[in-house]
Write a protein that holds these residues in place. Sequence first.
Motif, PDB file in Angstrom:
ATOM      1  N   GLU A 219       0.846  -1.192   0.000  1.00  0.00           N
ATOM      2  CA  GLU A 219       0.000   0.000   0.000  1.00  0.00           C
ATOM      3  C   GLU A 219       0.882   1.242   0.000  1.00  0.00           C
ATOM      4  OE1 GLU A 219      -4.344  -0.839   2.084  1.00  0.00           O
ATOM      5  OE2 GLU A 219      -2.850   0.354   3.147  1.00  0.00           O
ATOM      6  N   PHE A 220       0.457   2.228  -0.789  1.00  0.00           N
ATOM      7  CA  PHE A 220       1.126   3.527  -0.813  1.00  0.00           C
ATOM      8  C   PHE A 220       0.117   4.598  -0.409  1.00  0.00           C
ATOM      9  CE2 PHE A 220       3.408   0.934  -3.880  1.00  0.00           C
ATOM     10  CZ  PHE A 220       4.730   1.141  -3.512  1.00  0.00           C
ATOM     11  N   HIS A 221       0.500   5.401   0.565  1.00  0.00           N
ATOM     12  CA  HIS A 221      -0.326   6.525   1.017  1.00  0.00           C
ATOM     13  C   HIS A 221       0.363   7.802   0.542  1.00  0.00           C
ATOM     14  CE1 HIS A 221      -3.079   8.367   4.214  1.00  0.00           C
ATOM     15  NE2 HIS A 221      -2.452   9.382   3.642  1.00  0.00           N
ATOM     16  N   VAL A 222      -0.316   8.535  -0.341  1.00  0.00           N
ATOM     17  CA  VAL A 222       0.252   9.740  -0.949  1.00  0.00           C
ATOM     18  C   VAL A 222      -0.520  10.946  -0.443  1.00  0.00           C
ATOM     19  CG1 VAL A 222       0.829  10.906  -3.107  1.00  0.00           C
ATOM     20  CG2 VAL A 222       0.798   8.390  -3.013  1.00  0.00           C
ATOM     21  N   ASP A 223       0.192  11.913   0.125  1.00  0.00           N
ATOM     22  CA  ASP A 223      -0.428  13.149   0.610  1.00  0.00           C
ATOM     23  C   ASP A 223       0.035  14.334  -0.222  1.00  0.00           C
ATOM     24  OD1 ASP A 223      -2.019  12.332   2.881  1.00  0.00           O
ATOM     25  OD2 ASP A 223      -0.139  11.840   3.880  1.00  0.00           O
ATOM     26  N   GLY A 224      -0.927  15.169  -0.625  1.00  0.00           N
ATOM     27  CA  GLY A 224      -0.622  16.391  -1.355  1.00  0.00           C
ATOM     28  C   GLY A 224      -1.393  17.562  -0.782  1.00  0.00           C
ATOM     29  N   THR A 225      -1.093  18.741  -1.248  1.00  0.00           N
ATOM     30  CA  THR A 225      -1.756  19.930  -0.722  1.00  0.00           C
ATOM     31  C   THR A 225      -3.248  19.944  -1.027  1.00  0.00           C
ATOM     32  OG1 THR A 225      -1.102  21.104  -2.750  1.00  0.00           O
ATOM     33  CG2 THR A 225       0.316  21.363  -0.810  1.00  0.00           C
ATOM     34  N   HIS A 226      -3.672  19.304  -2.126  1.00  0.00           N
ATOM     35  CA  HIS A 226      -5.074  19.341  -2.528  1.00  0.00           C
ATOM     36  C   HIS A 226      -5.817  18.039  -2.259  1.00  0.00           C
ATOM     37  CE1 HIS A 226      -4.306  22.806  -5.620  1.00  0.00           C
ATOM     38  NE2 HIS A 226      -4.163  23.185  -4.351  1.00  0.00           N
ATOM     39  N   GLY A 227      -5.088  16.970  -2.035  1.00  0.00           N
ATOM     40  CA  GLY A 227      -5.768  15.703  -1.822  1.00  0.00           C
ATOM     41  C   GLY A 227      -4.796  14.592  -1.484  1.00  0.00           C
ATOM     42  N   SER A 228      -5.347  13.457  -1.052  1.00  0.00           N
ATOM     43  CA  SER A 228      -4.546  12.297  -0.674  1.00  0.00           C
ATOM     44  C   SER A 228      -5.136  11.059  -1.319  1.00  0.00           C
ATOM     45  CB  SER A 228      -4.527  12.123   0.848  1.00  0.00           C
ATOM     46  OG  SER A 228      -3.935  13.240   1.491  1.00  0.00           O
ATOM     47  N   ALA A 229      -4.321  10.000  -1.408  1.00  0.00           N
ATOM     48  CA  ALA A 229      -4.779   8.732  -1.954  1.00  0.00           C
ATOM     49  C   ALA A 229      -4.087   7.591  -1.225  1.00  0.00           C
ATOM     50  CB  ALA A 229      -4.499   8.649  -3.452  1.00  0.00           C
ATOM     51  N   VAL A 230      -4.776   6.469  -1.143  1.00  0.00           N
ATOM     52  CA  VAL A 230      -4.201   5.220  -0.653  1.00  0.00           C
ATOM     53  C   VAL A 230      -4.420   4.185  -1.744  1.00  0.00           C
ATOM     54  CG1 VAL A 230      -4.277   3.426   1.111  1.00  0.00           C
ATOM     55  CG2 VAL A 230      -4.664   5.818   1.750  1.00  0.00           C
ATOM     56  N   VAL A 231      -3.340   3.634  -2.271  1.00  0.00           N
ATOM     57  CA  VAL A 231      -3.459   2.695  -3.388  1.00  0.00           C
ATOM     58  C   VAL A 231      -2.716   1.409  -3.060  1.00  0.00           C
ATOM     59  CG1 VAL A 231      -3.602   4.599  -5.029  1.00  0.00           C
ATOM     60  CG2 VAL A 231      -1.405   3.501  -4.630  1.00  0.00           C
ATOM     61  N   GLY A 232      -3.203   0.326  -3.612  1.00  0.00           N
ATOM     62  CA  GLY A 232      -2.565  -0.972  -3.452  1.00  0.00           C
ATOM     63  C   GLY A 232      -2.356  -1.621  -4.796  1.00  0.00           C
ATOM     64  N   LEU A 233      -2.351  -2.948  -4.814  1.00  0.00           N
ATOM     65  CA  LEU A 233      -2.192  -3.678  -6.066  1.00  0.00           C
ATOM     66  C   LEU A 233      -3.334  -3.374  -7.032  1.00  0.00           C
ATOM     67  CD1 LEU A 233      -1.275  -7.160  -4.546  1.00  0.00           C
ATOM     68  CD2 LEU A 233       0.300  -5.608  -5.687  1.00  0.00           C
ATOM     69  N   PHE A 234      -4.542  -3.295  -6.510  1.00  0.00           N
ATOM     70  CA  PHE A 234      -5.723  -3.108  -7.344  1.00  0.00           C
ATOM     71  C   PHE A 234      -6.537  -1.887  -6.953  1.00  0.00           C
ATOM     72  CE2 PHE A 234      -4.738  -7.632  -7.423  1.00  0.00           C
ATOM     73  CZ  PHE A 234      -4.751  -7.897  -8.780  1.00  0.00           C
ATOM     74  N   GLY A 235      -6.727  -1.678  -5.659  1.00  0.00           N
ATOM     75  CA  GLY A 235      -7.624  -0.632  -5.206  1.00  0.00           C
ATOM     76  C   GLY A 235      -6.969   0.729  -5.083  1.00  0.00           C
ATOM     77  N   ALA A 236      -7.799   1.746  -5.072  1.00  0.00           N
ATOM     78  CA  ALA A 236      -7.336   3.120  -4.851  1.00  0.00           C
ATOM     79  C   ALA A 236      -8.466   3.909  -4.201  1.00  0.00           C
ATOM     80  CB  ALA A 236      -6.904   3.777  -6.165  1.00  0.00           C
ATOM     81  N   LYS A 237      -8.129   4.617  -3.111  1.00  0.00           N
ATOM     82  CA  LYS A 237      -9.090   5.466  -2.408  1.00  0.00           C
ATOM     83  C   LYS A 237      -8.541   6.880  -2.372  1.00  0.00           C
ATOM     84  CE  LYS A 237      -8.755   2.976   1.308  1.00  0.00           C
ATOM     85  NZ  LYS A 237      -8.942   2.425   2.671  1.00  0.00           N
ATOM     86  N   ILE A 238      -9.435   7.843  -2.444  1.00  0.00           N
ATOM     87  CA  ILE A 238      -9.011   9.246  -2.453  1.00  0.00           C
ATOM     88  C   ILE A 238      -9.800  10.064  -1.449  1.00  0.00           C
ATOM     89  CG2 ILE A 238      -8.136   9.294  -4.824  1.00  0.00           C
ATOM     90  CD1 ILE A 238     -10.825  10.447  -5.710  1.00  0.00           C
TER      91      ILE A 238
END
Length: 401
Positions: free
Chosen positions: A292-311
């Motif tokens: 899983e990768f958790h990406v944080d930015g000034t306008h939004g964030s995402a958590v992505v894995g092999l298949f799924g992605a949440k924002i």
Amino acid sequence: MTDTTLAPAPVVATPDRPQVREIGIIMNGVSGRMGYRQHLVRSILAIRDQGGIELSDGTRVTVKPILVGRSAAKLAELAAKHDIEDYTTDIDAALADPRWEIYADFLVTKARASALRKAIAAGKTIYTEKPTAESVEEALELANLAAAAGVKTGVVHDKLYLPGLQKLKRLIESGFFGRILSVRGEFGYWVFEGDWQPAQRPSWNYRAEDGGGIIVDMFPHWNYVLENLFGKVETVYAQASTHIPTRWDENGEPYQATAEDAAYGIFELEGGAIAQINSSWTVRVNRDELVEFHVDGTHGSAVVGLFGAKIQHRNATPKPVWNPDLADGHDYDADWADVPTNDVFQNGFRQQWEEFLTSYVQETPYEFDLLSGARGVLLAEAGLRSSREGRKIELSALALG
């Protein structure tokens, strides 16, 4: 076992039947788990069984593998199982045969560089797993040898083709994050020690003298993921650990683990973002997917894995207040929205094979080459050095010449 010099019957193009080009591929190391499952069965044989790849000009590219390995019995069994005509234990004979245009390497790391040198000297196009060598000097040497010989090369960058990471790439390109601040990655699972339950990974993975260790295995992946999605890696600080010092091999015999089974890395990226990635074969999974990768930015964030992605966009971000005296009943998971699957994603290994074969036939540049592979080896080497010396290591630029 057939004579590897036999050529297939030519196919004549007609208005109703476009030109078909058959490409012979030497597949070395297909008896291993990755070489067999992902490269042979799910990529090359899948391409063969669908009738090849149709290019934009109507040309159809088909593939014909020859299996190479040390055990004739194992090769014969695989060939019979999958209706493959050709196999051999003589790699030199296969490399000398002009019918086999591409050399594909899925050997253990220690055996890879010498095999790639032979293939380059034979003028074969190269497609290889990573790491491409045991040291950055050797990896760069291979890249230079291939360039001097005019040999096209490709290195497996499979993680970029994962559905979750393709969704992430689309988010980045759309500007969803604004300025990306940080990336936190968690990868790993519990690999059994081998005493009371068989291990899921081969024992050589835990012996440094055999090319094992999770840094050598995973840091080349993290390099191309970070480089192609977020920015070039400029520095690394890593802590490696051998949490389980004794394991049991395939014969049930105990052995001392001389390579690390976990690594905790911090990477400074070009542009200012910070990545932190934990890699471990000694962790029990409590996340949606094995990576899983958790990406944080000034306008939004995402958590992505092999298949799924949440924002979560900044307009939908809750406003937590820290209060250790009261239980927090807020459902933070409910604040995230799933990214829809708007595309059809195929096996990532196969997709990259198709792109590489297309690039080969059309003679177009291919960015995931041996120099890209050398940068992955550079990060792994720098990570090991960082752990030994207890300090941050700056990565030098690599170039051919």
